[in-house]
Enzyme design. Structure first.
Site, PDB file in Angstrom:
ATOM      1  N   MET A   1       0.767  -1.273   0.034  1.00  0.00           N
ATOM      2  CA  MET A   1      -0.079  -0.113   0.061  1.00  0.00           C
ATOM      3  C   MET A   1       0.887   1.124  -0.075  1.00  0.00           C
ATOM      4  SD  MET A   1      -2.659  -1.606   0.200  1.00  0.00           S
ATOM      5  CE  MET A   1      -3.974  -0.220   0.255  1.00  0.00           C
ATOM      6  N   HIS A   2       0.714   2.215  -0.800  1.00  0.00           N
ATOM      7  CA  HIS A   2       1.528   3.270  -1.014  1.00  0.00           C
ATOM      8  C   HIS A   2       0.841   4.388  -1.741  1.00  0.00           C
ATOM      9  CE1 HIS A   2       2.063   2.021  -5.253  1.00  0.00           C
ATOM     10  NE2 HIS A   2       2.401   3.233  -5.494  1.00  0.00           N
ATOM     11  N   ARG A   3      -0.542   4.378  -2.109  1.00  0.00           N
ATOM     12  CA  ARG A   3      -1.123   5.603  -3.009  1.00  0.00           C
ATOM     13  C   ARG A   3      -1.321   6.642  -1.885  1.00  0.00           C
ATOM     14  NH1 ARG A   3      -0.733   5.090  -8.485  1.00  0.00           N
ATOM     15  NH2 ARG A   3      -0.623   3.195  -9.260  1.00  0.00           N
TER      16      ARG A   3
END
Length: 371
Positions: A210-212
């Site tokens: 997860m990085h957005r």
């Protein structure tokens, strides 16, 4: 065309983030085989060694001719620093063509600088659209395609998107997906058992990335995401290599406060895809991982309201989910599993790199850049 003709002025590849490296490796290799003179500029947008240098080593990429060392920062600050450094490099090198990849800030910065210096641009992964202009990546990819002389398209719907935006048909080329070239070329190297042993992982696990910004930048949103990831961990161990972006917010929200959550540092390409290959399911907001799981046959739950890669849903194992849908979707994925089907998206066959090289060399030959 003589495949051993030499490009007098070099082709310059601009790479900034780990997905760029995976896409560029087969392109650089195919152009090397075609006799092209090439240079690689690493912008340093991903500056952690685990996010950049290890990829050069594992993928057989040539050492960068220069590393701009731009690092992190806000969009304006980072893009401005990229443009200053790239203008200096392009002016000194006078490339015949600049090749950019994907949709990161390095991509749009390079396209803007090259266009204003009247240097042709080729965009690998052109035509992808989420139609969500709140995503910085959507802004980058749309503008890059408008500035590109060669649009190298990975899936058929991209041709239609470019046509709808007024890109002349002769600029667009359906070539397939070079990220899949890299995946297929390294299949024998993805040792899941080795990765499990190295990190003390169980035999059955869900892998998450997860990085957005929309998921991790705001503390309240990151906390809500962590609650649902803990819900997935109630079903099966959750393995999450934590991207530098969002690490502080996710950990502050208690990501590692669950006994079945395994928080890892970022992994190199080989170890990461080995971990993906061995997962019972994947939870992600990544673009490229949607494609890789499609080929590997691993169920993928994409925590986003949209995707620029709809072909992964129609041809693969991908599903878009909200936070609230994540746990029931994970339960279903764990119960049903998935298999890599025989039918793959068109031209996702491991030969995109040579097709891209053919398009590039033909373009340079027609424009007098070959000697």
């Amino acid at each position: 065309m003589n495949r051993k003709e030499i490009v007098v002025a070099p082709i310059v590849h601009v790479l900034g983030a780990r997905p760029n490296f995976v896409k560029a490796a087969p392109v650089i290799g195919a152009l090397r085989a075609a006799g092209a003179d090439q240079a690689v500029i690493h912008t340093g947008q991903h500056y952690d060694a685990r996010m950049s240098e290890i990829f050069f080593d594992e993928l057989g990429l040539p050492e960068p001719d220069v590393n701009l060392g731009v690092g992190s920062g806000g969009h304006a600050e980072q893009t401005a620093a990229l443009m200053v450094g790239l203008e200096r490099e392009f002016t000194s090198r006078s490339p015949a063509l600049v090749i950019v990849y994907g949709d990161v800030n390095s991509t749009i910065a390079a396209a803007l600088v090259a266009a204003k210096l009247h240097i042709p641009v080729a965009h690998v992964e052109a035509g992808l659209r989420s139609f969500d202009m709140t995503m910085p990546e959507e802004v980058n990819r749309r503008l890059t395609d408008q500035l590109s002389d060669i649009c190298l398209v990975t899936s058929p719907e991209g041709i239609g998107h470019l046509a709808n935006e007024g890109v002349p048909v002769e600029r667009a080329h359906l070539v397939g997906n070079p990220m899949i070239d890299t995946l297929l070329a390294n299949l024998d190297s993805f040792d899941t058992a080795k990765v499990r042993a190295a990190h003390g992982l169980p035999d059955r696990y869900v892998l998450a990335t997860m990085h957005r910004p929309a998921n991790v930048d705001a503390p309240r949103t990151a906390a809500a995401l962590v609650r649902h990831l803990h819900g997935v961990a109630d079903l099966a161990d959750l393995v999450i290599p934590v991207h530098p972006r969002g690490r502080a917010n996710l950990l502050a929200a208690g990501l590692d406060d669950h006994d079945r959550v395994h928080v890892l540092d970022p992994l190199g390409y080989i170890d990461f895809i080995a971990a993906v290959r061995g997962a019972a399911a994947v939870v992600t907001d990544s673009g490229g991982l949607q494609e890789e799981t499609t080929i590997l046959g691993v169920p993928c739950l994409t925590v986003r309201p949209n995707t620029e890669r709809p072909i992964t849903i129609t041809h693969g194992t991908n599903r878009l989910v909200t936070f609230e849908e994540l746990v029931p979707a994970a339960r279903k994925a764990l119960e049903s599993g998935a298999q890599a089907g025989e039918r793959k998206p068109p031209l996702w066959d491991g030969h995109a790199g040579p097709r891209i090289a053919e398009v590039v060399m033909t373009y340079l030959g027609e424009n007098g850049a070959l000697g």
